[in-house]
Write an enzyme that holds these catalytic residues in place. Structure first.
Site, PDB file in Angstrom:
ATOM      1  N   GLN A 146      44.023  64.040   9.866  1.00  0.00           N
ATOM      2  CA  GLN A 146      45.377  64.269   9.351  1.00  0.00           C
ATOM      3  C   GLN A 146      45.465  63.644   7.960  1.00  0.00           C
ATOM      4  OE1 GLN A 146      47.870  61.556  11.277  1.00  0.00           O
ATOM      5  NE2 GLN A 146      49.773  62.233  10.352  1.00  0.00           N
ATOM      6  N   SER A 181      41.889  58.800   8.857  1.00  0.00           N
ATOM      7  CA  SER A 181      41.044  58.401   9.993  1.00  0.00           C
ATOM      8  C   SER A 181      40.119  59.550  10.366  1.00  0.00           C
ATOM      9  CB  SER A 181      41.906  58.056  11.213  1.00  0.00           C
ATOM     10  OG  SER A 181      42.810  57.036  10.896  1.00  0.00           O
ATOM     11  N   GLU A 264      52.927  61.877  16.875  1.00  0.00           N
ATOM     12  CA  GLU A 264      52.100  60.696  16.630  1.00  0.00           C
ATOM     13  C   GLU A 264      52.752  59.450  17.250  1.00  0.00           C
ATOM     14  OE1 GLU A 264      51.492  59.841  12.458  1.00  0.00           O
ATOM     15  OE2 GLU A 264      49.650  58.742  12.917  1.00  0.00           O
ATOM     16  N   GLU A 390      58.519  48.180  10.108  1.00  0.00           N
ATOM     17  CA  GLU A 390      59.784  48.161   9.353  1.00  0.00           C
ATOM     18  C   GLU A 390      60.418  49.557   9.342  1.00  0.00           C
ATOM     19  OE1 GLU A 390      56.933  46.829   8.226  1.00  0.00           O
ATOM     20  OE2 GLU A 390      57.448  44.710   8.344  1.00  0.00           O
TER      21      GLU A 390
END
Ligand SMILES: Cc1cc2nc3c(=O)[nH]c(=O)nc-3n(C[C@H](O)[C@H](O)[C@H](O)COP(=O)(O)OP(=O)(O)OC[C@H]3O[C@@H](n4cnc5c(N)ncnc54)[C@H](O)[C@@H]3O)c2cc1C
Length: 412
Positions: A146, A181, A264, A390
């Protein structure tokens, strides 16, 4: 068609499905446990580009595991049959996740393809795209990556700069991605690029399917603090992509990317956790192995990990319950991701403490040290991948608690 697939085609109920999963796992898969030889050798063979031969062995093992799941009728449980899936409901998927959790299935290389790219192709792809790509993903033949993040666009991914310009019946791509990744072992990737720079930043983006072997793509591995190279920089230099590889609509890539990002977060928070996620049970085994299970402070800490595991399990049930009712996963995916990453960090730190000096010495000959050092160094990345803690808190603040939206430089 295998015997397991014939069964699934019939009218078996959920418990019969559970029995079949149990039987298959007991016969085909090693149980998890860092003290077990097979699990330790699997962990030792986790993707590391500096050990090319070891990495190839790991990938081979991963592919054959995914293929065996496909042959047994357990790959793509909820994917439509016409695209190679089993055409079953999320109930069966939940059962499979529950039952397989205790087993060491080396499926990490498929997390992005099957958890994020596949569902996106199925949701917005053309029939031709689904026919071409779904089955090789499910058999493990073609791994996907991705490509969203860029050096200047991570949390604010809509700020990305990679350009895609129309060139007759193709698109010409130029720019750089980062933190991709598995790019070095992926055959295909989902790429988000800017097609209309004059439109507001969320509107001029398009999603593409990219063959990673296309000329002009250069993949450079990044070395992580645990010594592995799981992710990469990916450079595009005048890369030409056929027009039929647009995924969704041109300039509508932001909407397509939200499908991927939501999947995800749910995959990280409520999906099947990988064998490298430390559990309360693995901490108990470690404490017993080191003869310190009587220590009351440590017992308290392990109990805390267990309680957080139960909280995460309840959250997962809730998310799966919404999915079963046909609702798209919402901000609860962000809550589950936050809980999952906090749990992983806490359990990893405790594991390293229980393992003692061996975890700092990181001796490959000492299972406690080797395993827990790797787990401890992996954990912080989970708070960043798939949206940082966050950002998850911002989503919860704005969409669940109704707090005012954050000030933004690009919005009025
Ligand atoms: C293990 C791992 C695997 C990854 N795999 C992939 C992959 O396969 N594909 C891919 O595209 N990307 C991948 N990423 C990248 C990941 O998506 C980004 O790292 C992430 O979105 C954060 O972006 P950034 O690193 O640019 O940090 P930044 O966005 O620059 O953030 C820096 C810091 O500022 C904080 N911050 C930023 N904006 C806000 C805000 N509005 N409010 C409060 N705080 C804020 C962040 O929380 C963070 O602490 C991966 C990352 C990791 C760690």
């Amino acid at each position: 068609m295998t015997e397991a697939q014939q069964h699934i085609d019939g009218t078996d109920d959920l418990e019969a499905f559970r029995d079949r999963v149990r039987t298959w796992l007991a016969a085909e898969a090693p149980r998890q446990g860092w003290l077990r030889e097979e699990s330790r050798s699997a962990a030792a063979a986790r993707p590391q580009t500096h050990d090319v031969a070891g990495f190839e062995r790991y990938l081979e093992r991963a592919r054959s595991c995914q293929h065996a799941l496909f042959d047994a009728g357990f790959a793509g449980i909820t994917w439509p049959k016409e695209y190679g899936g089993q055409g079953l409901s999320n109930r069966e998927q939940v059962v499979f996740n529950e039952e397989s959790q205790a087993y060491d299935l080396p499926l990490i290389p498929f997390t992005i393809g099957l958890g994020m790219c596949g569902p996106t192709v199925l949701a917005v792809g053309t029939d031709a795209q689904k026919r071409r790509h779904a089955t090789p993903m499910l058999t493990g033949e073609e791994i996907w990556c991705q490509m969203f993040s860029e050096p200047g666009a991570g949390s604010d991914v809509a700020g990305l700069q990679m350009r895609a310009e129309r060139a007759n019946d193709q698109w010409r791509i130029n720019g750089q991605k980062v933190w991709t990744s598995g790019a070095h072992y992926s055959r295909f990737g989902m790429l988000l690029a800017r097609t209309s720079p004059d439109l507001p930043k969320h509107r001029g983006l398009t999603m593409f399917i990219v063959d990673m072997q296309t000329p002009g793509i250069q993949i450079r591995p990044l070395r992580q603090m645990n010594g592995a190279s799981g992710f990469n920089e990916v450079f595009f230099d005048d890369v030409l992509i056929p027009a039929e590889n647009v995924l969704g609509e041109v300039d509508d890539g932001w909407r397509t990317s939200l499908v991927t990002l939501m999947n995800e977060r749910v995959a990280i928070g409520a999906g099947r956790q990988s064998g490298e996620t430390p559990t309360a049970q693995s901490l108990v085994e470690l404490a017993e192995h080191r003869g310190i299970s009587h220590d009351s402070a440590l017992r308290d800490a392990v109990a805390e990990v267990y309680i957080q595991e139960r909280v995460l399990s309840l959250l997962s049930h809730r998310i799966n319950g919404s999915i079963l009712q046909g609702k798209a996963p919402g901000p609860e995916g962000s809550v589950a991701k936050l809980v999952a990453t906090a749990l992983a960090r806490r359990a990893a730190a405790l594991g390293a403490e229980l393992a003692g000096p061996a975890a700092q010495a990181w001796s490959p000959t000492d299972p406690a040290g080797d395993h827990w050092a790797a787990v401890m160094l992996m954990a912080p990345g989970l708070s960043i991948a798939g949206g940082t803690d966050e950002i998850m808190r911002n989503i919860i603040g704005e969409r669940v608690l109704g707090l005012p939206k954050e000030p933004s430089a690009t919005k009025r």
